[in-house]
Scaffold this active site. Structure first.
Site, PDB file in Angstrom:
ATOM      1  N   ASP A  19       1.350   1.437   8.051  1.00  0.00           N
ATOM      2  CA  ASP A  19       1.857   2.736   8.485  1.00  0.00           C
ATOM      3  C   ASP A  19       2.806   3.387   7.493  1.00  0.00           C
ATOM      4  O   ASP A  19       2.979   4.605   7.511  1.00  0.00           O
ATOM      5  CB  ASP A  19       2.536   2.603   9.849  1.00  0.00           C
ATOM      6  N   TYR A  73      -0.289   4.956  18.160  1.00  0.00           N
ATOM      7  CA  TYR A  73       0.842   4.141  18.594  1.00  0.00           C
ATOM      8  C   TYR A  73       2.169   4.863  18.416  1.00  0.00           C
ATOM      9  O   TYR A  73       2.372   5.642  17.483  1.00  0.00           O
ATOM     10  CB  TYR A  73       0.890   2.808  17.831  1.00  0.00           C
TER      11      TYR A  73
END
Length: 741
Positions: A361, A446
């Site tokens: 990420d 998420y």
């Protein structure tokens, strides 16, 4: 692009706003500005850097919002932190303030050899120089294919799908997908390909409804977008309902001939039905609120926070997110840097997009995707909210409101207590009230709740909670080997979460050693009775002298007490120290035989302690995502058996959990049980528990009138804290700049 629902993840330029959205805390002496040495860039500084680069590089720079891969553009600008030695000379020895500089990342697609170049630009606020630091940082140039994708590239891919990919299978798209130009949402897999130099990405199709991550339609397309010429982009493979096809034309031909096994998905309503987060119950009594009877007990001055005995500077990295510096307790530094490094997810599936996904990420931008916070839900209603300023997809900054919150939280339990009903009669206790600094990152499906928590006993906690939507694949074939079926056509795919932190502890002084304490049983004869055997626990001690000894594999045994120790002693003759205690339920690490493992080799270790080096500032690189086969930074190379006794040390901590999605993850994954992290706890650092000096302590004996305020102030709370707080009005600007996310 928004209609198509493309999930893009882009690096941006980010800085702190000094304005707060609540009233300022009680007055206190102004700080001397030392914390500003760590401060993020202001909108004015960002603008100065962009202006300087456009006028000084001698090449045209295209606005990143409309840049083609063959253009030159500014990808990101962030603060360039000074070397630690320079900062310490300034903070501790009265040295000169280090020059303020920026780090600019540029994509040069219009050069003979396209590349990514990083420049340090300074001094701010009026730059006069820039220097190329790419080779110095990475040992060579950064090839162009490693660059993180810009929003413009995702827009170009969306256009490619709409104009070339979908029209190649008109019957299939209309009759099976019921595609009308806006009805599909697409999620990108990563990494992009199978070998260094690739830029091939699986795009997974979902119904474009609320919570689309749970509505796969069974179609996935592998796009080769490696060429800088958009007309050369091509489809390399197509997957539908367990079968692979060469391209969309082949899928169309076989479908028309009746050879495609069709699994028609019922069209979902726009609210997503089962995937909607709309409450299924009416509003009832208001949930409990927390407030401060006499106002906040913490102080915020620019990027400096003061709470009780604590002080620290805060900032937000564009790529890695929340980070703290110069953390002090009672004026003594215990941590120089505490920062998030990376969040990794490795997925399993029997669909190509899912089985090939290893999200790193940081390459998409953990700080870049800091969410606007909702007052009263994401943080307590009365928290202090801090704005950020970003500069992306354009040449001027925009404000992201309430991207960070700070609050003191009564945790509803005692920090310590004892009720004595033997011999003397008394009660002693103290509420566990701690300061929380929080940001929440939404990277695709998420949401990660990032907390740094400061307790009144000198302990610090780093914690991350996972929520948001689980990723899913189309349920077919042997899908139950890779997760649980959570809806008619939806497989909740098994995956891991790994989070890496950097902790530069300076316990008592800059140079420390690493010490391990544990226990072992010894068999002894009772001194008073030689015939009696006693299994006696005893303390084991060991100094870990080298980096190899201090690198603990993910599931290998580790001493239960492991701490940074200084040569200084406390009153009782023990080395003063801070213990590292990790809370983690991680799954397995990807096998080291994997061709891409070195790019995420930090995840081999739950803890690794290395000598601090300026040339090893982070455990990974944003360029590792798109070329993990030739990693720009390989953490495993940090560990080379150097001595770590009486040196400036850094702890690299990995926490995580295994997630096997289940029906209760619908519609959303809950934070309950999905929280991991670590604690830094004083270990013989003080002569006694420092919270004994907190004004929050409570003590009274049977011989005192504990109903008197002077003896027990809690007894007067009904009078002193009975008034309701003056609540600021609820506002939310999180959708204002959604078109630019």
């Amino acid at each position: 692009l928004r209609k198509l629902g493309w999930t893009e993840k882009v690096t941006v330029m980010l800085s702190w706003s000094e304005s707060l959205t609540t009233s300022p805390p009680p007055a206190q002496e102004e700080d001397d500005g030392h914390s500003r040495v760590f401060a993020d860039l202001s909108p004015e500084e960002l603008a100065q850097v962009v202006q300087y680069l456009r006028g000084s590089l001698g090449v045209p720079l295209v606005d990143a919002a409309r840049a083609k891969p063959s253009d030159n553009c500014i990808a990101s600008v962030d603060v360039q932190l000074p070397a630690k030695a320079e900062v310490l000379r300034f903070l501790d020895d009265g040295g000169t303030r280090p020059p303020r500089e920026a780090l600019a990342v540029l994509y040069f697609g219009a050069q003979a050899e396209p590349n990514v170049t990083e420049y340090v630009v300074g001094p701010l606020p009026a730059p006069t120089y820039h220097r190329d630091v790419t080779v110095q940082k990475y040992g060579g140039k950064v090839p162009y294919h490693r660059r993180p994708a810009l929003p413009a590239e995702y827009k170009q891919i969306a256009d490619f799908f709409k104009k070339q990919v979908f029209p190649a299978a008109p019957s299939f798209m209309e009759q099976v997908m019921e595609y009308d130009g806006t009805s599909l949402a697409t999620v990108t897999a990563a990494p992009r390909g199978s070998r260094s130099g690739d830029r091939l990405t699986w795009f997974v199709m979902f119904q474009n409804v609320s919570g689309f991550f749970l509505h796969p339609v069974g179609l996935e397309v592998l796009v080769d977008h490696s060429s800088l010429d958009l007309t050369q982009w091509a489809v390399r493979r197509v997957f539908y309902n367990g079968q692979y096809y060469g391209d969309m034309s082949e899928l169309e031909r076989i479908y028309v001939q009746g050879g495609v096994r069709v699994e028609k998905v019922r069209k979902a309503p726009r609210d997503g039905d089962f995937s909607s987060m709309r409450p299924r119950a009416p509003v009832a009594a208001t949930f409990p609120l927390q407030y401060e009877p006499q106002g906040p007990r913490y102080i915020i001055r620019s990027n400096l926070v003061i709470f009780q005995a604590w002080s620290f500077a805060f900032g937000m990295s564009v790529t890695t997110g929340l980070r703290l510096f110069d953390i002090r307790y009672n004026g003594e530094r215990v941590v120089y840097e505490l920062s998030v490094q990376e969040a990794l997810s490795v997925y399993g599936s029997n669909c190509p997009g899912g089985m090939s996904t290893r999200y790193m990420d940081g390459s998409f931008g953990i700080g870049r995707y800091a969410s606007p916070l909702v007052r009263g839900v994401d943080c307590p209603y009365m928290a202090t909210y801090v704005d950020t300023h970003t500069l992306h997809e354009g040449l001027s900054s925009s404000k992201r409101t309430v991207a960070l919150c700070i609050f003191e939280q009564n945790l509803g339990s005692p920090l310590r207590r004892h009720y004595s009903n033997l011999q003397s009669l008394y009660y002693g206790g103290m509420v566990n009230s701690a300061l929380v600094l929080r940001s929440i990152t939404t990277v695709g499906n998420y949401d990660y709740v990032w907390d740094f928590i400061f307790y009144q006993n000198g302990a610090i906690e780093g914690k991350v909670q996972a929520t948001g939507y689980t990723s899913s694949s189309f349920f077919h074939g042997n899908g139950l080997q890779y997760g649980n079926r959570v809806w008619e056509h939806t497989l909740g795919t098994i995956h891991t979460h790994f989070v890496n932190y950097k902790v530069d502890l300076d316990v008592g002084e800059v140079k420390n050693s690493l010490v391990a304490h544990d226990m072992a049983f010894e068999m002894v004869q009772a001194p008073w009775n030689p015939e009696q055997q006693i299994e006696r626990p005893r303390l084991t001690k060991k100094v870990l002298d080298t980096e190899d000894q201090a690198a603990f594999r993910l599931h290998s045994p580790m001493p239960r007490y492991i701490y940074f120790a200084t040569n200084q002693k406390n009153k009782w003759g023990h080395q003063r120290g801070y213990r590292i205690q990790i809370i983690s339920f991680a799954g397995d690490h990807i096998p080291e035989a994997s061709s891409m493992e070195r790019a995420i080799s930090w995840a081999r270790y739950k803890l690794a302690v290395t000598r601090r080096k300026e040339e090893e500032p982070t455990s990974t690189s944003v360029y590792n995502q798109n070329d993990p086969w030739t990693p720009t930074v390989a953490f495993a190379d940090f560990i080379n058996n150097e001595t770590i006794t009486n040196e400036d040390l850094v702890a690299w901590i990995t926490a995580g959990f295994l997630h096997i999605p289940h029906s209760e993850d619908i519609p959303n994954t809950l934070t309950v049980g999905n929280s991991v992290g670590f604690l830094l706890r004083p270990y013989n650092y003080y002569d006694l528990d420092p919270s004994i000096y907190s004004p929050d302590g409570v003590f009274f004996t049977s011989e005192q009138n504990f109903m008197v305020c002077e003896v027990n102030p809690i007894t007067c709370l009904s009078q002193t804290a009975s008034c309701l707080p003056s609540l600021p009005p609820f506002t939310y600007d999180g959708f204002q700049n959604s078109s630019r996310l």
